[in-house]
Write an enzyme that holds these catalytic residues in place. Sequence first.
Site, PDB file in Angstrom:
ATOM      1  N   TYR A 112       2.315 -39.129 -53.497  1.00  0.00           N
ATOM      2  CA  TYR A 112       3.161 -40.219 -52.990  1.00  0.00           C
ATOM      3  C   TYR A 112       4.482 -39.734 -52.407  1.00  0.00           C
ATOM      4  O   TYR A 112       5.302 -40.523 -51.968  1.00  0.00           O
ATOM      5  CB  TYR A 112       3.406 -41.281 -54.072  1.00  0.00           C
ATOM      6  CG  TYR A 112       3.949 -40.704 -55.354  1.00  0.00           C
ATOM      7  CD1 TYR A 112       5.300 -40.410 -55.495  1.00  0.00           C
ATOM      8  CD2 TYR A 112       3.110 -40.436 -56.420  1.00  0.00           C
ATOM      9  CE1 TYR A 112       5.793 -39.862 -56.669  1.00  0.00           C
ATOM     10  CE2 TYR A 112       3.590 -39.886 -57.595  1.00  0.00           C
ATOM     11  CZ  TYR A 112       4.932 -39.596 -57.706  1.00  0.00           C
ATOM     12  OH  TYR A 112       5.429 -39.041 -58.854  1.00  0.00           O
ATOM     13  N   THR A 167       2.555 -35.511 -70.735  1.00  0.00           N
ATOM     14  CA  THR A 167       2.403 -34.977 -69.379  1.00  0.00           C
ATOM     15  C   THR A 167       2.212 -33.467 -69.465  1.00  0.00           C
ATOM     16  O   THR A 167       2.062 -32.911 -70.566  1.00  0.00           O
ATOM     17  CB  THR A 167       3.584 -35.409 -68.474  1.00  0.00           C
ATOM     18  OG1 THR A 167       3.281 -35.021 -67.134  1.00  0.00           O
ATOM     19  CG2 THR A 167       4.907 -34.795 -68.903  1.00  0.00           C
ATOM     20  N   GLY A 186     -10.890 -32.260 -54.136  1.00  0.00           N
ATOM     21  CA  GLY A 186     -10.165 -31.658 -55.255  1.00  0.00           C
ATOM     22  C   GLY A 186     -10.973 -31.773 -56.539  1.00  0.00           C
ATOM     23  O   GLY A 186     -11.818 -32.678 -56.677  1.00  0.00           O
ATOM     24  N   LYS A 196      -1.564 -32.693 -71.728  1.00  0.00           N
ATOM     25  CA  LYS A 196      -2.557 -33.771 -71.602  1.00  0.00           C
ATOM     26  C   LYS A 196      -3.885 -33.456 -72.299  1.00  0.00           C
ATOM     27  O   LYS A 196      -4.561 -34.371 -72.760  1.00  0.00           O
ATOM     28  CB  LYS A 196      -2.815 -34.090 -70.127  1.00  0.00           C
ATOM     29  CG  LYS A 196      -1.670 -34.851 -69.470  1.00  0.00           C
ATOM     30  CD  LYS A 196      -2.042 -35.289 -68.073  1.00  0.00           C
ATOM     31  CE  LYS A 196      -0.917 -36.071 -67.429  1.00  0.00           C
ATOM     32  NZ  LYS A 196      -1.232 -36.594 -66.115  1.00  0.00           N
ATOM     33  N   SER A 234       9.153 -41.894 -65.557  1.00  0.00           N
ATOM     34  CA  SER A 234       8.718 -42.821 -66.611  1.00  0.00           C
ATOM     35  C   SER A 234       9.863 -43.591 -67.285  1.00  0.00           C
ATOM     36  O   SER A 234       9.726 -44.795 -67.510  1.00  0.00           O
ATOM     37  CB  SER A 234       7.893 -42.077 -67.662  1.00  0.00           C
ATOM     38  OG  SER A 234       6.703 -41.647 -67.071  1.00  0.00           O
ATOM     39  N   ASN A 281     -14.432 -29.206 -53.360  1.00  0.00           N
ATOM     40  CA  ASN A 281     -13.234 -28.478 -53.803  1.00  0.00           C
ATOM     41  C   ASN A 281     -13.243 -27.062 -53.245  1.00  0.00           C
ATOM     42  O   ASN A 281     -14.304 -26.496 -52.972  1.00  0.00           O
ATOM     43  CB  ASN A 281     -13.206 -28.439 -55.340  1.00  0.00           C
ATOM     44  CG  ASN A 281     -11.864 -27.971 -55.868  1.00  0.00           C
ATOM     45  OD1 ASN A 281     -10.814 -28.369 -55.347  1.00  0.00           O
ATOM     46  ND2 ASN A 281     -11.866 -27.127 -56.892  1.00  0.00           N
ATOM     47  N   THR A 313     -12.530 -24.372 -54.894  1.00  0.00           N
ATOM     48  CA  THR A 313     -13.326 -23.613 -55.859  1.00  0.00           C
ATOM     49  C   THR A 313     -14.522 -24.481 -56.240  1.00  0.00           C
ATOM     50  O   THR A 313     -14.411 -25.408 -57.059  1.00  0.00           O
ATOM     51  CB  THR A 313     -12.472 -23.303 -57.119  1.00  0.00           C
ATOM     52  OG1 THR A 313     -11.208 -22.811 -56.689  1.00  0.00           O
ATOM     53  CG2 THR A 313     -13.153 -22.303 -58.024  1.00  0.00           C
ATOM     54  N   GLY A 325      -7.189 -31.748 -62.651  1.00  0.00           N
ATOM     55  CA  GLY A 325      -7.080 -32.764 -63.697  1.00  0.00           C
ATOM     56  C   GLY A 325      -7.171 -34.175 -63.134  1.00  0.00           C
ATOM     57  O   GLY A 325      -7.878 -35.032 -63.687  1.00  0.00           O
ATOM     58  N   ALA A 326      -6.489 -34.439 -62.023  1.00  0.00           N
ATOM     59  CA  ALA A 326      -6.478 -35.795 -61.466  1.00  0.00           C
ATOM     60  C   ALA A 326      -7.862 -36.174 -60.936  1.00  0.00           C
ATOM     61  O   ALA A 326      -8.281 -37.334 -61.052  1.00  0.00           O
ATOM     62  CB  ALA A 326      -5.431 -35.886 -60.353  1.00  0.00           C
TER      63      ALA A 326
HETATM   64  P1  NAP Z   1      -4.368 -29.537 -60.511  1.00  0.00           P
HETATM   65  O1  NAP Z   1      -5.162 -29.762 -61.755  1.00  0.00           O
HETATM   66  O2  NAP Z   1      -3.464 -28.380 -60.417  1.00  0.00           O
HETATM   67  O3  NAP Z   1      -5.436 -29.440 -59.280  1.00  0.00           O
HETATM   68  C1  NAP Z   1      -5.029 -29.068 -57.995  1.00  0.00           C
HETATM   69  C2  NAP Z   1      -6.157 -29.289 -57.004  1.00  0.00           C
HETATM   70  O4  NAP Z   1      -5.641 -28.950 -55.696  1.00  0.00           O
HETATM   71  C3  NAP Z   1      -7.379 -28.400 -57.239  1.00  0.00           C
HETATM   72  O5  NAP Z   1      -8.536 -29.069 -56.809  1.00  0.00           O
HETATM   73  C4  NAP Z   1      -7.081 -27.212 -56.325  1.00  0.00           C
HETATM   74  O6  NAP Z   1      -8.235 -26.502 -55.899  1.00  0.00           O
HETATM   75  C5  NAP Z   1      -6.484 -27.914 -55.140  1.00  0.00           C
HETATM   76  N1  NAP Z   1      -5.693 -26.998 -54.344  1.00  0.00           N
HETATM   77  C6  NAP Z   1      -4.500 -26.447 -54.660  1.00  0.00           C
HETATM   78  N2  NAP Z   1      -4.077 -25.610 -53.685  1.00  0.00           N
HETATM   79  C7  NAP Z   1      -5.056 -25.647 -52.729  1.00  0.00           C
HETATM   80  C8  NAP Z   1      -5.192 -25.006 -51.456  1.00  0.00           C
HETATM   81  N3  NAP Z   1      -4.254 -24.184 -50.971  1.00  0.00           N
HETATM   82  N4  NAP Z   1      -6.301 -25.278 -50.725  1.00  0.00           N
HETATM   83  C9  NAP Z   1      -7.250 -26.107 -51.203  1.00  0.00           C
HETATM   84  N5  NAP Z   1      -7.172 -26.752 -52.380  1.00  0.00           N
HETATM   85  C10 NAP Z   1      -6.086 -26.510 -53.145  1.00  0.00           C
HETATM   86  O7  NAP Z   1      -3.489 -30.805 -60.145  1.00  0.00           O
HETATM   87  P2  NAP Z   1      -3.787 -32.328 -60.555  1.00  0.00           P
HETATM   88  O8  NAP Z   1      -3.141 -32.624 -61.838  1.00  0.00           O
HETATM   89  O9  NAP Z   1      -5.237 -32.581 -60.380  1.00  0.00           O
HETATM   90  O10 NAP Z   1      -2.950 -33.111 -59.437  1.00  0.00           O
HETATM   91  C11 NAP Z   1      -3.385 -33.140 -58.081  1.00  0.00           C
HETATM   92  C12 NAP Z   1      -2.451 -34.035 -57.258  1.00  0.00           C
HETATM   93  O11 NAP Z   1      -2.533 -35.377 -57.705  1.00  0.00           O
HETATM   94  C13 NAP Z   1      -0.991 -33.610 -57.400  1.00  0.00           C
HETATM   95  O12 NAP Z   1      -0.411 -33.581 -56.121  1.00  0.00           O
HETATM   96  C14 NAP Z   1      -0.348 -34.710 -58.213  1.00  0.00           C
HETATM   97  O13 NAP Z   1       0.983 -34.954 -57.802  1.00  0.00           O
HETATM   98  C15 NAP Z   1      -1.233 -35.916 -57.868  1.00  0.00           C
HETATM   99  N6  NAP Z   1      -1.227 -36.886 -58.976  1.00  0.00           N
HETATM  100  C16 NAP Z   1      -0.704 -38.117 -58.748  1.00  0.00           C
HETATM  101  C17 NAP Z   1      -0.673 -39.062 -59.756  1.00  0.00           C
HETATM  102  C18 NAP Z   1      -0.089 -40.423 -59.483  1.00  0.00           C
HETATM  103  O14 NAP Z   1       0.273 -41.132 -60.419  1.00  0.00           O
HETATM  104  N7  NAP Z   1      -0.025 -40.833 -58.238  1.00  0.00           N
HETATM  105  C19 NAP Z   1      -1.173 -38.748 -61.034  1.00  0.00           C
HETATM  106  C20 NAP Z   1      -1.717 -37.474 -61.234  1.00  0.00           C
HETATM  107  C21 NAP Z   1      -1.733 -36.545 -60.201  1.00  0.00           C
HETATM  108  P3  NAP Z   1      -8.777 -25.241 -56.769  1.00  0.00           P
HETATM  109  O15 NAP Z   1      -9.523 -25.851 -57.911  1.00  0.00           O
HETATM  110  O16 NAP Z   1      -9.645 -24.503 -55.812  1.00  0.00           O
HETATM  111  O17 NAP Z   1      -7.584 -24.458 -57.216  1.00  0.00           O
END
Ligand code: NAP
Length: 456
Positions: free
Chosen positions: A229, A67, A131, A71, A22, A155, A157, A134-135
Amino acid sequence: MNIDGRTRLIGLLGDPVEHTMSPMIHNTLSELLGINDVYVPFHTRKQGLEQAVKGAYELNILGLNATVPHKNHVIKYLCGLDDGSRAIGAVNTLVRTSEGYKGYNTDMLGLMREVKSYGIALSGQDVIILGAGGAAKAVAYMCMSEKAAHVYIFNRTKSKAEEIAKHMNEHFGNDIMIAGALSDYKKLKQKKYIVFQSTSIGLHPNDDEAVITDEDFYKLVDTGVDLVYNPFETGFMKRCRAEGAKAYNGLKMLLYQGIIAYELWNHISVDEKTADIVYQRLLKATRNNIVLTGFMGCGKSTVGLAISEKYGYKLVDTDSVIEEKAGMPISKIFQTKGEAYFRSLETKVLMELNETLSNTVISTGGGLPLREENQKLLTSLGNVVYLNVEAEEVLCRLAGDTTRPLLQGKNPRERITELMDYRKPIYEQGADVTISVTGKSVADIVEEVMNGYSKT
Ligand code: NAP
């Protein structure tokens, strides 16, 4: 940056904050637009969050980002929320008002701007979200507010997907969001979908992993958008492309979430030309590619191999890619098709590599940076390091080498000097770093490249 009595402060509340992009996004915007703002990260612990928000307001801080892990918790310290952040239950941007800070979710708005920039319209489309973290909530809100026809959220879960679907259907007063387990795509109608990958699977260094690996799933994809990314081309994107689908990563989401926050803080609209300059800087910073340029015999291949072995980078040699594509050695391409044809192949290969490579050291053909369009492609591909070598050293190293088409004349010394005089300024102009390599060991050059590169 000229800090004076009118400078406004913007900051990031997070724990940790060290790896954030940022400050680069916002300080670049201030620099390009001539706005007197400075953006800094504030390492803020959970127990100090309330005091941090109140203190920031008292200190007349213009705005903040929030962040991980703030959040959700930050919401209770705000004077209001926009509809998106209320429905998503997460805020990443705090905008100063006369009553306090108001919360927004520019992650969602950023993804929406990315999607629109590709000409993707979600209205009336069937969408799949992988998924339910949060995202995924932000993706779900975007799909619903853009009036997708059906939104399937799958998802690992399942209960978390069900929770989001229930909440979004209630918020929007309909029942178009349908939850399932990851394998439930098998029950879908055989047609094409827009798919958002919002799990954390496939993050570098697990570059080739994807949350679903079954090829049949990717036959359902019309367009795939991965929120991840790094790597630049994720395992999910590769699989989409292998089945003929379009695929994008989440770097533009990152760019636009920052730009939209900046617009909200400063009450301006950022033009696409400025956005593109910021994007080019983000590309360089996040792709983590090292591009080695320089005259034939300067050691690009040897140094590239040594960097790859010592630091775990992938290795690509543009000449080898061209030979593989053409099915013949470069000397034969020159003989049978001519130099112009070879140069056009170089540009084509560079464009392809630009779509895919990250965490890679790329050694380039000696003449490749000579074309202006190639220089631009090299700049967005990575940090360009020019290995500057003396003519005498090249003569020694290449003595007896008959594979270099440009040196097959009568007087190689004259030819080398003449070519070098012409090329040196071009190499220098296109480089982020220039390193003099004459008389140095490979190990020393590698360290200089890595040191110089980390400072760009
Ligand atoms: P989060 O809240 O921790 O959620 C993680 C997700 O991944 C959940 O749906 C989780 O499933 C799933 N997951 C994790 N390990 C897994 C596995 N071994 N097998 C199957 N599913 C699995 O994370 P988040 O904040 O949503 O972020 C998710 C991704 O989006 C991250 O990689 C982040 O870098 C990216 N992101 C990018 C931006 C951007 O600006 N481009 C912004 C925000 C986020 P369960 O619910 O079953 O645990």
